[in-house]
Design a protein around this motif. Structure first.
Motif, PDB file in Angstrom:
ATOM      1  N   ASP A 121       0.813  -1.214   0.000  1.00  0.00           N
ATOM      2  CA  ASP A 121       0.000   0.000   0.000  1.00  0.00           C
ATOM      3  C   ASP A 121       0.849   1.268   0.000  1.00  0.00           C
ATOM      4  O   ASP A 121       0.425   2.292  -0.515  1.00  0.00           O
ATOM      5  N   ALA A 355     -16.850   2.185  -9.226  1.00  0.00           N
ATOM      6  CA  ALA A 355     -16.724   1.966  -7.785  1.00  0.00           C
ATOM      7  C   ALA A 355     -17.448   0.695  -7.375  1.00  0.00           C
ATOM      8  O   ALA A 355     -16.901  -0.146  -6.654  1.00  0.00           O
ATOM      9  N   LEU A 358     -15.619  -2.397  -8.492  1.00  0.00           N
ATOM     10  CA  LEU A 358     -14.470  -2.699  -7.631  1.00  0.00           C
ATOM     11  C   LEU A 358     -14.908  -3.392  -6.356  1.00  0.00           C
ATOM     12  O   LEU A 358     -14.362  -4.433  -5.969  1.00  0.00           O
ATOM     13  N   ILE A 359     -15.929  -2.827  -5.689  1.00  0.00           N
ATOM     14  CA  ILE A 359     -16.302  -3.346  -4.371  1.00  0.00           C
ATOM     15  C   ILE A 359     -16.892  -4.750  -4.508  1.00  0.00           C
ATOM     16  O   ILE A 359     -16.497  -5.682  -3.798  1.00  0.00           O
ATOM     17  N   MET A 362     -14.243  -7.295  -5.333  1.00  0.00           N
ATOM     18  CA  MET A 362     -13.385  -7.636  -4.207  1.00  0.00           C
ATOM     19  C   MET A 362     -14.110  -8.554  -3.238  1.00  0.00           C
ATOM     20  O   MET A 362     -13.522  -9.435  -2.626  1.00  0.00           O
TER      21      MET A 362
ATOM     22  N   LYS B  45      -3.651  -2.564   9.746  1.00  0.00           N
ATOM     23  CA  LYS B  45      -2.626  -2.432   8.696  1.00  0.00           C
ATOM     24  C   LYS B  45      -3.281  -2.130   7.352  1.00  0.00           C
ATOM     25  O   LYS B  45      -2.945  -2.705   6.317  1.00  0.00           O
ATOM     26  N   LEU B  46      -4.259  -1.249   7.379  1.00  0.00           N
ATOM     27  CA  LEU B  46      -5.019  -0.917   6.168  1.00  0.00           C
ATOM     28  C   LEU B  46      -5.046   0.596   6.027  1.00  0.00           C
ATOM     29  O   LEU B  46      -5.319   1.311   7.003  1.00  0.00           O
ATOM     30  N   ILE B  47      -4.735   1.083   4.821  1.00  0.00           N
ATOM     31  CA  ILE B  47      -4.909   2.509   4.555  1.00  0.00           C
ATOM     32  C   ILE B  47      -6.384   2.716   4.253  1.00  0.00           C
ATOM     33  O   ILE B  47      -6.882   2.284   3.229  1.00  0.00           O
ATOM     34  N   PHE B  49      -8.731   4.398   2.769  1.00  0.00           N
ATOM     35  CA  PHE B  49      -8.892   5.445   1.766  1.00  0.00           C
ATOM     36  C   PHE B  49     -10.204   6.193   1.928  1.00  0.00           C
ATOM     37  O   PHE B  49     -10.333   7.341   1.525  1.00  0.00           O
ATOM     38  N   MET B 111     -12.962  -8.677   3.942  1.00  0.00           N
ATOM     39  CA  MET B 111     -11.700  -8.742   3.206  1.00  0.00           C
ATOM     40  C   MET B 111     -10.522  -9.125   4.098  1.00  0.00           C
ATOM     41  O   MET B 111      -9.398  -9.168   3.635  1.00  0.00           O
ATOM     42  N   GLN B 114      -8.220 -11.849   3.083  1.00  0.00           N
ATOM     43  CA  GLN B 114      -7.607 -11.697   1.758  1.00  0.00           C
ATOM     44  C   GLN B 114      -6.279 -10.946   1.874  1.00  0.00           C
ATOM     45  O   GLN B 114      -5.983 -10.389   2.921  1.00  0.00           O
ATOM     46  N   ARG B 116      -3.564  -7.965   1.625  1.00  0.00           N
ATOM     47  CA  ARG B 116      -3.803  -6.569   2.021  1.00  0.00           C
ATOM     48  C   ARG B 116      -4.197  -5.697   0.843  1.00  0.00           C
ATOM     49  O   ARG B 116      -4.932  -4.731   0.996  1.00  0.00           O
ATOM     50  N   ILE B 117      -3.645  -6.045  -0.343  1.00  0.00           N
ATOM     51  CA  ILE B 117      -3.939  -5.215  -1.509  1.00  0.00           C
ATOM     52  C   ILE B 117      -5.435  -5.259  -1.829  1.00  0.00           C
ATOM     53  O   ILE B 117      -6.027  -4.264  -2.255  1.00  0.00           O
ATOM     54  N   LEU B 120      -7.135  -2.778   0.200  1.00  0.00           N
ATOM     55  CA  LEU B 120      -6.828  -1.433  -0.301  1.00  0.00           C
ATOM     56  C   LEU B 120      -7.711  -1.106  -1.501  1.00  0.00           C
ATOM     57  O   LEU B 120      -8.251   0.003  -1.606  1.00  0.00           O
ATOM     58  N   ILE B 121      -7.893  -2.074  -2.394  1.00  0.00           N
ATOM     59  CA  ILE B 121      -8.731  -1.835  -3.572  1.00  0.00           C
ATOM     60  C   ILE B 121     -10.172  -1.597  -3.128  1.00  0.00           C
ATOM     61  O   ILE B 121     -10.852  -0.699  -3.642  1.00  0.00           O
ATOM     62  N   THR B 122     -10.636  -2.387  -2.141  1.00  0.00           N
ATOM     63  CA  THR B 122     -11.980  -2.149  -1.620  1.00  0.00           C
ATOM     64  C   THR B 122     -12.103  -0.733  -1.074  1.00  0.00           C
ATOM     65  O   THR B 122     -13.101  -0.046  -1.312  1.00  0.00           O
ATOM     66  N   ILE B 124     -10.426   1.905  -1.938  1.00  0.00           N
ATOM     67  CA  ILE B 124     -10.492   2.853  -3.052  1.00  0.00           C
ATOM     68  C   ILE B 124     -11.898   2.844  -3.636  1.00  0.00           C
ATOM     69  O   ILE B 124     -12.480   3.894  -3.946  1.00  0.00           O
ATOM     70  N   GLY B 125     -12.474   1.627  -3.758  1.00  0.00           N
ATOM     71  CA  GLY B 125     -13.822   1.516  -4.301  1.00  0.00           C
ATOM     72  C   GLY B 125     -14.842   2.246  -3.447  1.00  0.00           C
ATOM     73  O   GLY B 125     -15.682   2.990  -3.964  1.00  0.00           O
ATOM     74  N   ILE B 126     -14.752   2.076  -2.140  1.00  0.00           N
ATOM     75  CA  ILE B 126     -15.691   2.752  -1.234  1.00  0.00           C
ATOM     76  C   ILE B 126     -15.545   4.261  -1.379  1.00  0.00           C
ATOM     77  O   ILE B 126     -16.527   5.009  -1.432  1.00  0.00           O
TER      78      ILE B 126
END
Lengths: 396, 390
Positions: A121, A355, A358-359, A362, B45-47, B49, B111, B114, B116-117, B120-122, B124-126
């Motif tokens: 990240d 969006a 993506l969600i 995932m 350990k999650l950014i 976003f 997640m 899963q 960590r990436i 992170l993608i989730t 960004i999606g949110i």
């Protein structure tokens, strides 16, 4: 000998496809031509980002920056030198692709260097930061138009060159994966420490991935500048990077086929939504709730129903059917609430679609639709029921 | 090599103290938001976003509450009291913590197993969903703002560091008398004139004289005031600073001196071992999101209310979120005092860039700081520089 034959045949096929596409598109209106060109550019962008993100495992979300560097390099060079160069359009475009690729590769080298120290990240946010810095710097250079944008004077609209670039990108990535040169990339993705212990030059691999990936994005940018005739920093905002990332993630990180296909699908669907009629908020809310319930139900089935896969496939189909029905039902129900009767333009939904994709992706299939798999004729033969196929798993 | 002093010639050093104070006030908001990033990163350990978007929604909640009080555009109300502000603050904090918990429960928790990436993608999606989906449902064009009249604490608190030059003030004072005389003479002359616009030569001369005198007077007054060194702080932002300090004190108490805070620190030290020691990890993660998001809500409400003329749209939290994240990294991510320090430094750095005249680059400085920190001191200022093992 057989290998050479196959190779020459595929090159010829790609060329024929591009020229055919060009001649078909030349009879269409300019809107459709633009769609075809942008689809080709997005395929290039997604496949080249896939090399960085999926194949080498360096999660980068600043791809729009390389695209921008290529576009501005080509645009600025064209305003300076094209009138003196006496080159034909095709030759000039070819030259500009090389120039854009070179400039973007330099930018990629600069971004790739921190990737030696960062991972996961942190790397993602640094690439995002680099992208924004490049955009803000461009926005403040009056020589290249600043925030108003740059008009690129000769416009060349060769559709076949755009698609040739896409095929070149796919071919290079595919050959990289199929040969011994690509194994270090996969090794770095799977385990950095182990691969460096096995003698892989991790630094070299990462920087190479960034160089190749950004060079293709730069070449695509050069084509964009000459196709559109106008570029501005607004085109290359963070959103564009996120869109490209969504394409890679949807297709399956590491799958070239997946990236290329999802780039086309994810490019076409939102474009289609531009000329969609207005949508009632009530229906939107119904769709949103239905998606949420469908995802929850699908996750339940995925983790709690065991046994034959065919049993679950039926359930998934049922969930989709119920979801579609309930979105209309809920939409009709919400329509009784007065403030929800307002409408919004379909065009505003474009990034919402990304969006939600993506969600949902995932939550249901984080490895992407194709995961690491590639399209292959062997797989098709297997589907057709031919048993004598030797399974070749390139990347597990 | 001697210092190229001419590069500094354009800098207005008399405004520097004011800019530093402005930077600290801006940094207080960054610090509040950065705390949310740093706590979530420490535990999961999650950014996160979407934290900037939680901030944005907090501003919207404050806006809606102010509308509920009748401070809608066109409705000229006066007499907001501290009760109004407190209700807005509490509403914003509550709503934000609910949103934060909701996001964690339905997007991040599934997640967790899963890579960590994927989280992170989730995230960004949110973040994209709240920005662009919010555009459909929230009022955003024209971008609304909270009526500043709801804040009863108007005006500035002024601190004088250096009194204005006495000689210049005295000069201005002497001029004042002359102006009064010249004006009186001109007024006297006007009575004998036919009309104001066709003056006789004598009238013209008198008018020029009085205008010249006034100009010199204004000139010397402004010279005198620029020789002074004063800091003006709007009362609202002072309240903001005090509230920030109070909230940070409360947070420190919660984290350091309560059982749950101790559990939180344990989870952030080692997630799995904490679970083995009988800590309900899910509860602690929820608690962390409540703390972080409510701080973001408080920051959003205060930012949108006390700083006049801030327009709220669905991208309100995007850049601020990134800057606050940079602040968290700068201070050492996962480190609570570090987030505060980083926030203040980021605020000061940003105002200094504006002060130095590079206004256009004020948003770029955050990323520059981020890259420099990650390259040279990845642990941050107060964080421990530990090498991540695979």
């Amino acid at each position: 000998m057989k290998l050479w034959g196959v190779r020459l045949a595929s090159i010829a096929l790609a060329l024929m496809f591009c020229l055919g596409l060009d001649s078909v598109a030349s009879h269409q209106n300019s809107f459709i031509q633009r769609l075809i060109v942008l689809a080709g550019l997005y395929v290039t962008l997604a496949v080249s980002l896939n090399l960085i993100n999926g194949i080498t495992g360096q999660f980068s979300i600043g791809h729009a920056a390389f695209y921008q560097v290529g576009a501005y390099t080509a645009g600025y060079l064209a305003t300076l030198f094209f009138s003196k160069s006496h080159l034909t359009g095709g030759a000039w475009l070819f030259l500009m692709m090389i120039a854009g690729a070179f400039a973007a590769a330099v930018a990629g080298l600069i971004v790739g260097l921190p990737s030696l120290r960062l991972k996961g990240d942190y790397l993602a946010i640094v690439t995002l930061g680099f992208g924004e810095i490049i955009r803000i710097v461009v926005q403040n250079q009056q020589a290249i138009g600043g925030a108003y944008g740059l008009t690129v004077s000769p416009r060349f609209q060769y559709i076949w060159i755009v698609w040739m670039l896409a095929f070149l990108c796919i071919a290079i990535c595919r050959n990289l994966l199929k040969t011994a040169h690509g194994l270090p990339f996969l090794a770095v993705r799977e385990d950095e420490v182990a691969s460096s212990a096995m003698g892989v030059n991790v630094t070299m691999v990462k920087v190479t991935a960034f160089l190749i990936g950004s060079a293709f994005a730069g070449a695509a940018g050069a084509l964009l500048a000459h196709f559109e005739g106008f570029i501005s920093p607004q085109i290359f905002k963070m959103d564009l990077s996120f869109i490209i990332v969504t394409m890679v993630v949807l297709g399956g990180t590491g799958s070239i086929t997946g990236s290329a296909l999802s780039a086309m699908v994810l490019f076409y669907l939102p474009e289609k939504m531009r000329d969609m009629s207005d949508i009632r908020l009530s229906l939107l809310l119904g769709i949103a709730l239905s998606i949420a319930f469908a995802v929850a139900a699908a996750r339940y089935v995925m983790y709690n129903i065991h046994g034959a896969a065919s049993k679950r496939v039926g359930m998934y189909a049922g969930i989709v059917a119920v979801g579609i029905a309930s979105s209309y039902l809920l939409g009709a129900l919400f329509n009784f609430a007065h403030p929800l009767q307002a409408t919004v333009e379909g065009a505003k939904l474009r990034l919402v679609v990304f969006a939600v994709t993506l969600i949902v992706l995932m939550l249901l299939r984080p490895q992407g639709v194709f995961a690491h798999h590639e399209f292959s004729w062997d797989f098709v033969k297997k589907l057709m029921g031919r048993q004598d196929v030797k399974t070749t798993e390139v990347s597990a | 090599m001697d210092f190229p002093i001419h590069l500094l010639a354009g800098f207005e050093f008399t405004t520097l103290p004011q800019q530093l104070v402005n930077g600290i006030l801006l940094g207080a908001i960054y610090a509040l938001v950065a705390l949310g990033y740093t706590m979530v990163y420490g535990v999961l350990k999650l950014i996160n976003f979407a934290h900037g978007e939680v901030f944005m929604l907090g501003a919207y909640v404050a806006l809606f509450v102010s509308w509920a009080f009748g401070y809608v555009p066109g409705n000229d109300l006066h007499g907001g009291t501290w009760v109004h502000l407190l209700i807005m603050l509490v509403a914003s904090m509550t709503a934000c913590s609910l949103i934060g918990v909701f996001i964690e429960r339905f997007a991040y928790r599934p997640m967790r197993s899963q890579p960590r990436i994927a989280s992170l993608i989730t995230a960004i999606g949110i973040s994209l969903l709240l920005q662009y989906g919010g555009q459909l449902f929230l009022p955003n064009s024209p971008a609304p703002n909270i009526d500043p009249k709801i804040n009863p604490y108007q005006g500035n608190v002024s601190v004088t560091l250096r009194a204005p030059d006495a000689a210049l003030l005295a000069q201005a004072e002497t001029l004042k008398k002359g102006i009064a005389e010249a004006k009186a003479a001109y007024a006297e002359q006007l009575k004998s004139e036919k009309d104001e616009f066709n003056l006789s030569p004598k009238g013209k001369e008198l008018r020029t004289k009085s205008q010249d005198l006034e100009r010199t007077y204004n000139d010397s007054v402004s010279k005198a005031s620029s020789s002074a060194l004063a800091i003006n702080i709007p009362k609202g932002t002072l309240i903001m600073l005090v509230m920030t300090l109070v909230l940070m004190g409360m947070l420190t108490y919660l984290v350091l001196f309560t059982k749950r805070g101790r559990a939180m620190r344990a989870v952030s030290l080692d997630f799995d071992s904490a679970a083995l020691m009988g800590i309900n990890v899910n509860k602690i993660v929820t608690f962390t999101f409540i703390l972080g998001s409510s701080l973001a809500g408080a920051g959003a409400m205060m930012n949108a209310t006390f700083i006049g003329g801030i327009k709220i749209d669905t991208f309100f939290g995007m850049l601020l979120g990134v800057k606050a994240f940079v602040a968290a990294v700068l201070g050492g991510i996962g480190n609570i005092p570090g987030a505060v320090l980083g926030g203040l430094l980021m605020g000061v750095a940003e105002t200094l860039v504006v002060w130095a005249g590079y206004d256009a680059y004020r948003d770029a400085i955050a990323f520059v700081v981020l890259i420099v920190v990650l390259l040279f001191k990845p642990g941050g200022l107060l964080g421990s520089a530990k090498v991540e093992k695979v």
